[in-house]
Design a protein around this motif. Structure first.
Motif, short mmCIF file in Angstrom:
data_model
loop_
_atom_site.label_atom_id
_atom_site.label_comp_id
_atom_site.label_asym_id
_atom_site.label_seq_id
_atom_site.Cartn_x
_atom_site.Cartn_y
_atom_site.Cartn_z
N ASP A 252 0.88 -1.20 0.11
CA ASP A 252 -0.04 -0.14 -0.12
C ASP A 252 0.72 1.30 -0.06
O ASP A 252 0.70 2.19 -0.70
N SER A 283 -8.74 -9.94 -6.18
CA SER A 283 -8.43 -9.00 -7.20
C SER A 283 -7.84 -9.50 -8.38
O SER A 283 -8.19 -9.08 -9.65
N LYS A 299 -7.93 0.14 -9.36
CA LYS A 299 -9.07 0.39 -8.56
C LYS A 299 -9.61 -0.97 -8.27
O LYS A 299 -10.01 -1.20 -6.75
N VAL A 302 -7.25 -1.99 -5.09
CA VAL A 302 -7.65 -1.02 -4.08
C VAL A 302 -8.92 -1.52 -3.23
O VAL A 302 -9.14 -1.70 -1.89
N LYS A 303 -9.99 -1.95 -4.11
CA LYS A 303 -11.37 -2.40 -3.56
C LYS A 303 -11.15 -3.56 -2.63
O LYS A 303 -12.03 -3.81 -1.84
N ALA A 306 -6.31 -3.82 -0.81
CA ALA A 306 -5.52 -2.81 -0.11
C ALA A 306 -5.98 -2.75 1.53
O ALA A 306 -7.20 -2.79 1.68
N ALA A 309 -7.28 1.56 1.77
CA ALA A 309 -7.85 1.86 0.46
C ALA A 309 -8.38 3.35 0.24
O ALA A 309 -8.10 3.83 -0.77
N GLU A 313 -7.16 5.53 -2.77
CA GLU A 313 -8.37 6.08 -3.61
C GLU A 313 -8.04 7.74 -3.82
O GLU A 313 -8.41 8.46 -4.87
#
Length: 329
Positions: A252, A283, A299, A302-303, A306, A309, A313
């Motif tokens: 991250d 992912s 994205k 991240v969703k 992460a 997150a 974002e």
């Protein structure tokens, strides 16, 4: 000529063991199931790591501590300048060649013989080293005769010491510098000398030794904790750090740093490497099913993956806000 009883017993044991090894190395013992997980040396992994490392010629060829000499100025034509630049890039790529990343070696604890008749004959241990020049150091035969008569294989530490004595490597010391001790690392970190310490570590230790791995991991941890990724960017150690963080699902901070520095291609490469090392994650599955690319790939990561997150974002939103309207959409 009469041989010392300790030396005679060692030579006899070596002859017997070599004869046994010729018939004992069966193919079944060497056949181990390789993990499906990609390895550090895989071509695709190396390609991704090299892309993320970057190539900053000024950093690669930064001044080193050496004897001062008068500068040399050259007048070049355009073609000569282009040729010199290409040569500099090739030299830089060679300097950015990443040190190996290996698992920690298994301890050596093999007793070869117990000759009680030799117990107390000598007050000191004897180390017998094969000095054949062409023998690779990993295959070099080194055994120790203890004072109690036990004949055993030398430990890794003993092997490293004897090899350095007979085949000295420039820059390596018989006794490692105190700077490699845990309590001495923190002051070095405060001075941002992470790269210098890694260079010393590569010279001093073998890449599968516990000290080599410990020092590298401590440095990676400190860089990630304080987000000092630029200290290793465009150095040969950046790829090893990325590999370490990605294996431990701790990308991250590095991902945020890449996005904030407009290094979106590097961020995509980082997520791609993450999916290669953790193909079972949600992912990776979605990316494969939907053939996700670019920002959409990040994205989705991240969703589902992460830990920070919200921060990522926000970094993505700030990045997209700087793009032209057509590119951001």
């Amino acid at each position: 000529m009469l041989l010392h009883p300790l030396a005679l017993s060692v030579f006899l044991w070596i002859e017997q063991s070599l004869a046994q090894e010729e018939g004992s190395n069966s193919p079944n013992e060497e056949k181990k199931l390789d993990l499906p997980k990609p390895q550090f040396t895989d071509e695709k992994v190396q390609h991704l790591l090299y892309r993320m490392t970057g190539l900053d010629l000024q950093k690669v060829f930064k001044p080193a501590k050496q004897e001062l000499k008068p500068p040399v100025y050259k007048l070049m034509t355009e073609l000569q300048l282009e040729k010199a630049t290409r040569e500099a890039v090739e030299k830089a790529k060679e300097r950015l060649k990443m040190p190996p990343v290996l698992n920690e070696r298994e301890p050596i604890d093999d007793v070869l013989a117990e000759d009680t008749i030799l117990d107390g004959v000598e007050p000191y241990k004897y180390v017998f080293t094969d000095l054949t020049y062409a023998t690779p150091h990993r295959e070099r035969f080194i055994v120790v005769r203890e004072t109690n008569g036990i004949l055993r294989k030398a430990t890794w530490e003993e092997r490293d010491r004897m090899i350095q004595i007979y085949f000295p490597r420039e820059g390596r010391r018989l006794t490692p510098l105190p700077i490699f001790k845990d309590e001495a690392l923190t002051p070095v970190f405060f001075q941002d000398r992470h790269e210098e310490l890694l260079d010393l570590c590569v010279i001093q230790f073998e890449p599968d030794s516990p000290d080599y791995i410990r020092v590298h991991h401590r440095i990676y941890e400190d860089i990630d904790k304080h987000a000092k990724y630029d200290l290793l960017r465009s150095t040969r150690h950046f790829g090893g750090m990325v590999w370490y963080l990605t294996n431990r699902k701790r990308t991250d901070g590095l991902l945020i740093d890449m996005i904030q520095k407009d290094m979106l291609d590097d961020a995509i490469s980082l997520v791609t490497l993450y999916h290669m090392l953790h193909p079972a994650c949600q992912s990776a599955k979605e990316a494969q099913e939907q053939d996700l690319q670019g920002v959409d790939l990040i994205k989705t990561f991240v969703k589902t993956e992460a830990q920070r997150a919200g921060y990522i974002e926000l970094a993505l939103q700030a990045y997209q806000a700087t793009l032209p309207q057509s590119a951001a959409s």
